[in-house]
Write a protein that holds these residues in place. Structure first.
Motif, PDB file in Angstrom:
ATOM      1  N   TYR A 161       0.838  -1.202   0.000  1.00 55.44           N
ATOM      2  CA  TYR A 161       0.000   0.000   0.000  1.00 55.44           C
ATOM      3  C   TYR A 161       0.876   1.256   0.000  1.00 55.44           C
ATOM      4  O   TYR A 161       0.614   2.207  -0.752  1.00 55.44           O
ATOM      5  N   LEU A 162       1.923   1.278   0.832  1.00 56.35           N
ATOM      6  CA  LEU A 162       2.809   2.438   0.878  1.00 56.35           C
ATOM      7  C   LEU A 162       3.480   2.665  -0.475  1.00 56.35           C
ATOM      8  O   LEU A 162       3.535   3.795  -0.968  1.00 56.35           O
ATOM      9  N   LYS A 163       3.965   1.598  -1.066  1.00 55.39           N
ATOM     10  CA  LYS A 163       4.726   1.701  -2.321  1.00 55.39           C
ATOM     11  C   LYS A 163       3.850   2.037  -3.520  1.00 55.39           C
ATOM     12  O   LYS A 163       4.223   2.861  -4.362  1.00 55.39           O
ATOM     13  N   ASP A 164       2.676   1.420  -3.601  1.00 55.29           N
ATOM     14  CA  ASP A 164       1.857   1.525  -4.814  1.00 55.29           C
ATOM     15  C   ASP A 164       0.770   2.593  -4.741  1.00 55.29           C
ATOM     16  O   ASP A 164       0.302   3.057  -5.788  1.00 55.29           O
ATOM     17  N   LYS A 165       0.391   2.993  -3.522  1.00 56.24           N
ATOM     18  CA  LYS A 165      -0.737   3.930  -3.417  1.00 56.24           C
ATOM     19  C   LYS A 165      -0.411   5.154  -2.568  1.00 56.24           C
ATOM     20  O   LYS A 165      -0.597   6.287  -3.011  1.00 56.24           O
ATOM     21  N   PHE A 166       0.045   4.946  -1.339  1.00 57.53           N
ATOM     22  CA  PHE A 166       0.233   6.060  -0.410  1.00 57.53           C
ATOM     23  C   PHE A 166       1.208   7.094  -0.958  1.00 57.53           C
ATOM     24  O   PHE A 166       0.858   8.268  -1.128  1.00 57.53           O
ATOM     25  N   PHE A 167       2.445   6.675  -1.232  1.00 57.57           N
ATOM     26  CA  PHE A 167       3.458   7.627  -1.707  1.00 57.57           C
ATOM     27  C   PHE A 167       3.148   8.173  -3.096  1.00 57.57           C
ATOM     28  O   PHE A 167       3.227   9.398  -3.304  1.00 57.57           O
ATOM     29  N   PRO A 168       2.804   7.338  -4.097  1.00 59.25           N
ATOM     30  CA  PRO A 168       2.510   7.900  -5.423  1.00 59.25           C
ATOM     31  C   PRO A 168       1.387   8.940  -5.406  1.00 59.25           C
ATOM     32  O   PRO A 168       1.473   9.965  -6.077  1.00 59.25           O
ATOM     33  N   LEU A 203       7.347  20.100 -11.746  1.00 60.36           N
ATOM     34  CA  LEU A 203       8.192  19.508 -10.724  1.00 60.36           C
ATOM     35  C   LEU A 203       8.062  17.994 -10.748  1.00 60.36           C
ATOM     36  O   LEU A 203       7.028  17.446 -11.120  1.00 60.36           O
ATOM     37  N   ALA A 204       9.127  17.311 -10.342  1.00 65.85           N
ATOM     38  CA  ALA A 204       9.127  15.853 -10.239  1.00 65.85           C
ATOM     39  C   ALA A 204       9.709  15.479  -8.884  1.00 65.85           C
ATOM     40  O   ALA A 204      10.669  16.103  -8.415  1.00 65.85           O
ATOM     41  N   MET A 205       9.119  14.456  -8.243  1.00 66.97           N
ATOM     42  CA  MET A 205       9.565  14.063  -6.903  1.00 66.97           C
ATOM     43  C   MET A 205       9.656  12.547  -6.809  1.00 66.97           C
ATOM     44  O   MET A 205       9.010  11.824  -7.575  1.00 66.97           O
ATOM     45  N   MET A 206      10.443  12.087  -5.835  1.00 70.76           N
ATOM     46  CA  MET A 206      10.590  10.655  -5.607  1.00 70.76           C
ATOM     47  C   MET A 206      10.808  10.377  -4.126  1.00 70.76           C
ATOM     48  O   MET A 206      11.251  11.251  -3.378  1.00 70.76           O
ATOM     49  N   VAL A 207      10.483   9.137  -3.722  1.00 63.04           N
ATOM     50  CA  VAL A 207      10.781   8.626  -2.389  1.00 63.04           C
ATOM     51  C   VAL A 207      11.726   7.451  -2.560  1.00 63.04           C
ATOM     52  O   VAL A 207      11.490   6.575  -3.402  1.00 63.04           O
ATOM     53  N   TYR A 208      12.811   7.427  -1.798  1.00 63.02           N
ATOM     54  CA  TYR A 208      13.806   6.379  -1.968  1.00 63.02           C
ATOM     55  C   TYR A 208      14.487   6.057  -0.636  1.00 63.02           C
ATOM     56  O   TYR A 208      14.440   6.869   0.304  1.00 63.02           O
ATOM     57  N   PRO A 209      15.113   4.875  -0.530  1.00 64.70           N
ATOM     58  CA  PRO A 209      15.799   4.512   0.721  1.00 64.70           C
ATOM     59  C   PRO A 209      16.988   5.424   0.978  1.00 64.70           C
ATOM     60  O   PRO A 209      17.772   5.716   0.077  1.00 64.70           O
ATOM     61  N   ALA A 210      17.139   5.862   2.209  1.00 60.72           N
ATOM     62  CA  ALA A 210      18.274   6.706   2.600  1.00 60.72           C
ATOM     63  C   ALA A 210      18.463   6.568   4.101  1.00 60.72           C
ATOM     64  O   ALA A 210      17.981   7.392   4.865  1.00 60.72           O
ATOM     65  N   ASP A 211      19.166   5.526   4.507  1.00 60.89           N
ATOM     66  CA  ASP A 211      19.396   5.332   5.934  1.00 60.89           C
ATOM     67  C   ASP A 211      20.568   6.192   6.389  1.00 60.89           C
ATOM     68  O   ASP A 211      21.036   7.078   5.670  1.00 60.89           O
ATOM     69  N   ALA A 212      21.062   5.923   7.586  1.00 68.30           N
ATOM     70  CA  ALA A 212      22.111   6.773   8.152  1.00 68.30           C
ATOM     71  C   ALA A 212      23.443   6.626   7.428  1.00 68.30           C
ATOM     72  O   ALA A 212      24.327   7.471   7.572  1.00 68.30           O
ATOM     73  N   LYS A 227      23.848   5.470   3.828  1.00 64.72           N
ATOM     74  CA  LYS A 227      23.897   5.644   2.381  1.00 64.72           C
ATOM     75  C   LYS A 227      22.522   6.051   1.861  1.00 64.72           C
ATOM     76  O   LYS A 227      21.500   5.816   2.487  1.00 64.72           O
ATOM     77  N   ALA A 228      22.553   6.676   0.692  1.00 58.00           N
ATOM     78  CA  ALA A 228      21.317   7.031  -0.002  1.00 58.00           C
ATOM     79  C   ALA A 228      21.280   6.266  -1.317  1.00 58.00           C
ATOM     80  O   ALA A 228      22.305   6.098  -1.971  1.00 58.00           O
ATOM     81  N   GLU A 229      20.088   5.805  -1.701  1.00 55.96           N
ATOM     82  CA  GLU A 229      19.955   4.995  -2.907  1.00 55.96           C
ATOM     83  C   GLU A 229      18.854   5.543  -3.823  1.00 55.96           C
ATOM     84  O   GLU A 229      17.821   4.921  -3.993  1.00 55.96           O
ATOM     85  N   PRO A 230      19.094   6.715  -4.436  1.00 52.86           N
ATOM     86  CA  PRO A 230      18.084   7.264  -5.342  1.00 52.86           C
ATOM     87  C   PRO A 230      17.881   6.440  -6.599  1.00 52.86           C
ATOM     88  O   PRO A 230      16.897   6.621  -7.314  1.00 52.86           O
ATOM     89  N   ASP A 231      18.846   5.542  -6.897  1.00 53.63           N
ATOM     90  CA  ASP A 231      18.705   4.674  -8.059  1.00 53.63           C
ATOM     91  C   ASP A 231      17.804   3.472  -7.762  1.00 53.63           C
ATOM     92  O   ASP A 231      17.577   2.637  -8.631  1.00 53.63           O
ATOM     93  N   ARG A 232      17.268   3.414  -6.523  1.00 54.91           N
ATOM     94  CA  ARG A 232      16.337   2.348  -6.156  1.00 54.91           C
ATOM     95  C   ARG A 232      15.075   2.989  -5.570  1.00 54.91           C
ATOM     96  O   ARG A 232      14.790   2.865  -4.381  1.00 54.91           O
ATOM     97  N   PRO A 233      14.317   3.707  -6.402  1.00 60.36           N
ATOM     98  CA  PRO A 233      13.181   4.459  -5.867  1.00 60.36           C
ATOM     99  C   PRO A 233      12.072   3.554  -5.349  1.00 60.36           C
ATOM    100  O   PRO A 233      11.788   2.504  -5.917  1.00 60.36           O
ATOM    101  N   MET A 234      11.446   4.009  -4.270  1.00 58.13           N
ATOM    102  CA  MET A 234      10.262   3.325  -3.769  1.00 58.13           C
ATOM    103  C   MET A 234       9.029   3.808  -4.515  1.00 58.13           C
ATOM    104  O   MET A 234       8.134   3.032  -4.828  1.00 58.13           O
TER     105      MET A 234
END
Length: 300
Positions: A200-207, A246-255, A257-264
């Protein structure tokens, strides 16, 4: 007279050669100076746009967190009363997951009675629910009093347990709300919780939230901005370009490393590339980051 004419000729030659060297040099210096001033001006504009990007990201992060809190508080209000029987508590928890399919399971922990965890009625949720019940029981058995005390000090008695987890199909993002019940006495260790469905978060909430933000037609019209609810978003330069999508994305970014090439999740206008400005999320979505850029161009 001959010597004087030769001297004048040499002077004119030196003067001509001097001007031939000096004038281009002065011209080059002037051009370079104007170019540097232009770069400085462009960098100031770029910095203003980046500032607006940062501001928009912070507002968007608050919007996402606010939505997560809203969904959680609605569920919390439907939790069983302390005086209900165990069967009645299970029935009410089952009703909650049936009416709120964006949660995979909900649970109620009482240090005196143990835990009641109600998963959604599908094989995957039921399997994970059994594992989660054991984890929560062990955790709350050790730290329940401390968690309840921490929650009492908050304006909203809700905390979040969030992060990536590996499943058979790959990594997924999990976010679980844990809350207390202030109406109960301080001697009672009772905690409730609800876990968001990763799909739900990946396919509906964030988009959906990304599209809401990026689809705004930013203008200088205060009435239009107020009507759309974005009257405070863009204080300076970006608002001057209503034709710029404008264009936006949500992606993993823990303490670490950041991984914008693996968008959620991304807005429909994202395309390719990395964000120009990023903002780390916390609370309900700790471990993720929000990124922004212009579609098809850059602020630079």
């Amino acid at each position: 007279m001959k010597s004087k004419r030769e001297s004048n000729a040499r002077f004119r030659l030196v003067l001509t050669l001097g001007l031939a060297v000096v004038l281009p040099a002065l011209t080059l210096i002037l051009v370079n100076f104007q170019h540097v001033k232009s770069i400085q001006r462009d960098k100031k504009v770029e910095a203003l746009i980046h500032r607006d990007f940062q501001y928009l990201l912070s507002i968007s992060a608050k919007k996402m967190a606010g939505k997560a809190y809203q969904l959680t508080e609605q569920v919390r209000d439907g939790f069983p009363a302390d005086t209900d029987s165990d069967d009645e508590k299970r029935r009410k928890l089952d009703e909650i997951v049936s009416k709120n399919p964006w949660f995979t399971h909900v649970f109620l922990y009482d240090s005196k009675k143990g835990i009641i965890l109600q998963p959604r009625h599908d094989p995957e949720s039921e399997k994970e629910g059994s594992t989660s019940a054991k984890m929560y029981s062990g955790w709350f058995g050790l730290e329940g009093p401390v968690l309840c005390e921490q929650l009492r000090k908050r304006s909203k008695p809700i905390m979040w347990y969030a992060g990536e987890s590996d499943r058979g199909s790959g990594p997924v993002y999990l976010s679980t709300a844990i809350f207390s019940f202030p109406e109960l006495g301080r001697d009672r260790i009772v905690l409730g919780g609800a876990s968001f469905d990763p799909a739900y978060l990946k396919d509906k909430f964030f988009p959906k939230l990304l599209e809401e933000v990026t689809s705004q037609n930013f203008t200088n019209d205060p009435e239009q901005l107020n009507e759309q609810g974005f009257h405070e978003l863009m204080p300076s330069e970006v608002i001057q370009h209503p034709d710029q999508r404008l264009a936006m994305m949500v992606y993993p970014a823990d303490a670490f490393k950041a991984e914008p090439d693996r968008p959620m999740a991304t807005s429909a206008s994202w395309g390719n590339g990395k964000p120009e400005v990023s903002y780390k999320l916390d609370g309900p979505f700790s471990g993720l980051a929000l990124g922004i850029k212009f579609q098809g161009t850059t602020a630079e």
